[in-house]
Design a protein around this motif. Sequence first.
Motif, PDB file in Angstrom:
ATOM      1  N   ASP A  60       0.829  -1.206   0.000  1.00 20.29           N
ATOM      2  CA  ASP A  60       0.000   0.000   0.000  1.00 20.29           C
ATOM      3  C   ASP A  60       0.868   1.263   0.000  1.00 20.29           C
ATOM      4  O   ASP A  60       0.614   2.200  -0.745  1.00 20.29           O
ATOM      5  CB  ASP A  60      -0.930   0.018   1.214  1.00 20.29           C
ATOM      6  CG  ASP A  60      -2.027  -1.020   1.142  1.00 20.29           C
ATOM      7  OD1 ASP A  60      -2.295  -1.541   0.030  1.00 20.29           O
ATOM      8  OD2 ASP A  60      -2.619  -1.325   2.193  1.00 20.29           O
ATOM      9  N   SER A  63       2.612   1.596  -3.467  1.00 26.06           N
ATOM     10  CA  SER A  63       1.689   1.989  -4.531  1.00 26.06           C
ATOM     11  C   SER A  63       1.323   3.466  -4.434  1.00 26.06           C
ATOM     12  O   SER A  63       1.312   4.185  -5.432  1.00 26.06           O
ATOM     13  CB  SER A  63       0.424   1.122  -4.445  1.00 26.06           C
ATOM     14  OG  SER A  63      -0.535   1.547  -5.365  1.00 26.06           O
ATOM     15  N   LEU A  64       1.049   3.906  -3.235  1.00 27.72           N
ATOM     16  CA  LEU A  64       0.643   5.300  -3.037  1.00 27.72           C
ATOM     17  C   LEU A  64       1.803   6.275  -3.221  1.00 27.72           C
ATOM     18  O   LEU A  64       1.675   7.293  -3.895  1.00 27.72           O
ATOM     19  CB  LEU A  64       0.034   5.466  -1.642  1.00 27.72           C
ATOM     20  CG  LEU A  64      -0.638   6.777  -1.334  1.00 27.72           C
ATOM     21  CD1 LEU A  64      -1.778   7.027  -2.304  1.00 27.72           C
ATOM     22  CD2 LEU A  64      -1.157   6.773   0.084  1.00 27.72           C
ATOM     23  N   SER A  68       2.764   9.847  -5.759  1.00 25.78           N
ATOM     24  CA  SER A  68       2.471  11.081  -5.023  1.00 25.78           C
ATOM     25  C   SER A  68       3.060  12.270  -5.773  1.00 25.78           C
ATOM     26  O   SER A  68       3.953  12.126  -6.596  1.00 25.78           O
ATOM     27  CB  SER A  68       3.041  11.000  -3.603  1.00 25.78           C
ATOM     28  OG  SER A  68       4.439  10.948  -3.646  1.00 25.78           O
ATOM     29  N   ASN A 126       0.203  -0.103  -9.520  1.00 28.67           N
ATOM     30  CA  ASN A 126      -0.233  -1.399  -9.020  1.00 28.67           C
ATOM     31  C   ASN A 126       0.987  -2.152  -8.517  1.00 28.67           C
ATOM     32  O   ASN A 126       1.965  -2.295  -9.247  1.00 28.67           O
ATOM     33  CB  ASN A 126      -0.937  -2.188 -10.123  1.00 28.67           C
ATOM     34  CG  ASN A 126      -1.538  -3.478  -9.610  1.00 28.67           C
ATOM     35  OD1 ASN A 126      -1.333  -3.866  -8.474  1.00 28.67           O
ATOM     36  ND2 ASN A 126      -2.293  -4.134 -10.464  1.00 28.67           N
ATOM     37  N   SER A 152      -2.005  -3.977  -4.359  1.00 28.73           N
ATOM     38  CA  SER A 152      -2.470  -2.655  -3.978  1.00 28.73           C
ATOM     39  C   SER A 152      -2.482  -1.771  -5.220  1.00 28.73           C
ATOM     40  O   SER A 152      -1.525  -1.785  -5.996  1.00 28.73           O
ATOM     41  CB  SER A 152      -1.558  -2.044  -2.916  1.00 28.73           C
ATOM     42  OG  SER A 152      -2.003  -0.743  -2.582  1.00 28.73           O
ATOM     43  N   THR A 153      -3.550  -1.029  -5.403  1.00 26.35           N
ATOM     44  CA  THR A 153      -3.692  -0.153  -6.558  1.00 26.35           C
ATOM     45  C   THR A 153      -3.994   1.260  -6.085  1.00 26.35           C
ATOM     46  O   THR A 153      -4.803   1.458  -5.184  1.00 26.35           O
ATOM     47  CB  THR A 153      -4.835  -0.639  -7.470  1.00 26.35           C
ATOM     48  OG1 THR A 153      -4.558  -1.977  -7.869  1.00 26.35           O
ATOM     49  CG2 THR A 153      -4.971   0.226  -8.695  1.00 26.35           C
ATOM     50  N   SER A 154      -3.312   2.226  -6.690  1.00 29.19           N
ATOM     51  CA  SER A 154      -3.550   3.639  -6.391  1.00 29.19           C
ATOM     52  C   SER A 154      -3.687   4.404  -7.700  1.00 29.19           C
ATOM     53  O   SER A 154      -3.093   4.032  -8.706  1.00 29.19           O
ATOM     54  CB  SER A 154      -2.387   4.228  -5.590  1.00 29.19           C
ATOM     55  OG  SER A 154      -2.236   3.564  -4.365  1.00 29.19           O
ATOM     56  N   ASN A 155      -4.461   5.472  -7.666  1.00 25.05           N
ATOM     57  CA  ASN A 155      -4.677   6.315  -8.844  1.00 25.05           C
ATOM     58  C   ASN A 155      -4.469   7.776  -8.474  1.00 25.05           C
ATOM     59  O   ASN A 155      -4.759   8.184  -7.353  1.00 25.05           O
ATOM     60  CB  ASN A 155      -6.095   6.135  -9.395  1.00 25.05           C
ATOM     61  CG  ASN A 155      -6.333   4.738  -9.908  1.00 25.05           C
ATOM     62  OD1 ASN A 155      -5.611   4.277 -10.776  1.00 25.05           O
ATOM     63  ND2 ASN A 155      -7.325   4.066  -9.366  1.00 25.05           N
TER      64      ASN A 155
END
Length: 189
Positions: A60, A63-64, A68, A126, A152-155
Amino acid sequence: MATSVCSRMRSALTEFGRSDHGNIAVIFAIVCVPIISAVGCAVDYSMATRMKAKLQSAADAASLASISQKSSGYLAAAAMTTNGPVPAGVTDANNIFNGNMTTITGYSNLTVTSTVTKTGIKLASNVQFSANVPVTFMKVWGWSSMTVTGSSTSNASLPPYLDFYLLLDVSGSMGLPSTSAEAVRIQSV
């Protein structure tokens, strides 16, 4: 004397075989095997679940952080003129994941797969992982480890580039001189 000892032993064994006072102990011994096995499996499963939580936390964060606003992946994606993978973001994600897992032990065969992709103004990250967690009690049944996996996926969105126009009025309508003679006249006033 030897015959009396043998006869007493024989009679004691015969009496033990006929007695029904020890049935609870035998039933308890038989039932203990699956109960202890179930408790052992629960202990092994909880250790694997705890390790998965640590790996998931690292995924997590990776991914984040890889997308950023101040990360090199985000800045590289903002500078890209086409869509596609962002290698700087992948490097960020892998470095952050590995940095979070350096002090944690209790797993083997860790594999991490990170992708960071730019599509228009959208940026997607991802991070997927897989690791083996050794077991203790389940070795009785031939298991040497449990495999834990996760992702974990972040957009994020890149700032849209808007065209804007600036209009400069050089006519005298704004009270500014438009000719040299007008500038001299305003200076004298």
